[in-house]
Write an enzyme that holds these catalytic residues in place. Sequence first.
Site, PDB file in Angstrom:
ATOM      1  N   CYS A  32       0.881  -1.304   0.205  1.00  0.00           N
ATOM      2  CA  CYS A  32      -0.310   0.298   0.332  1.00  0.00           C
ATOM      3  C   CYS A  32       1.330   1.233  -0.107  1.00  0.00           C
ATOM      4  O   CYS A  32       1.651   1.459   1.215  1.00  0.00           O
ATOM      5  CB  CYS A  32      -0.629  -0.455   1.034  1.00  0.00           C
ATOM      6  SG  CYS A  32      -1.995   1.715   1.866  1.00  0.00           S
ATOM      7  N   CYS A  35       0.074   3.497   2.118  1.00  0.00           N
ATOM      8  CA  CYS A  35       0.812   3.471   4.293  1.00  0.00           C
ATOM      9  C   CYS A  35       2.343   4.110   4.228  1.00  0.00           C
ATOM     10  O   CYS A  35       2.580   4.478   5.075  1.00  0.00           O
ATOM     11  CB  CYS A  35       0.123   1.910   3.972  1.00  0.00           C
ATOM     12  SG  CYS A  35      -1.286   1.527   4.219  1.00  0.00           S
TER      13      CYS A  35
END
Length: 113
Positions: A32, A35
């Site tokens: 991600c 993230c």
Amino acid sequence: MGGVIHITDATFEAEVLQASLPTVVDFWAEWCMPCKRSAPILEQIAAEYDGRLKVTKLDVDSNPDTPGQFDITGIPTLLVFKGGQLVDTIVGFLPKDRLTARLAPHLDGPERV
């Protein structure tokens, strides 16, 4: 010295629900990109608010039970717990100033973020 604590489904209750401090759980995954952008911000917040805020990370790929419990459908998602209760949900990447503003009401003590 404060830092981000990596937790699992098995340690979630002890590290988050039974925590004495307000606790942020970062639901993330290695793949991600948002993230990865959030990670250094969360490290800074963990260090700056050591003793007032606990910051944890839970890898959703390795730990599917907890995200399912809280209906996490997108990452990054931050859940904020205080006294074992969910008090805020933050979905998506936020710059540090906006994130600290969201966390401020949940901190204990006279100083705010």
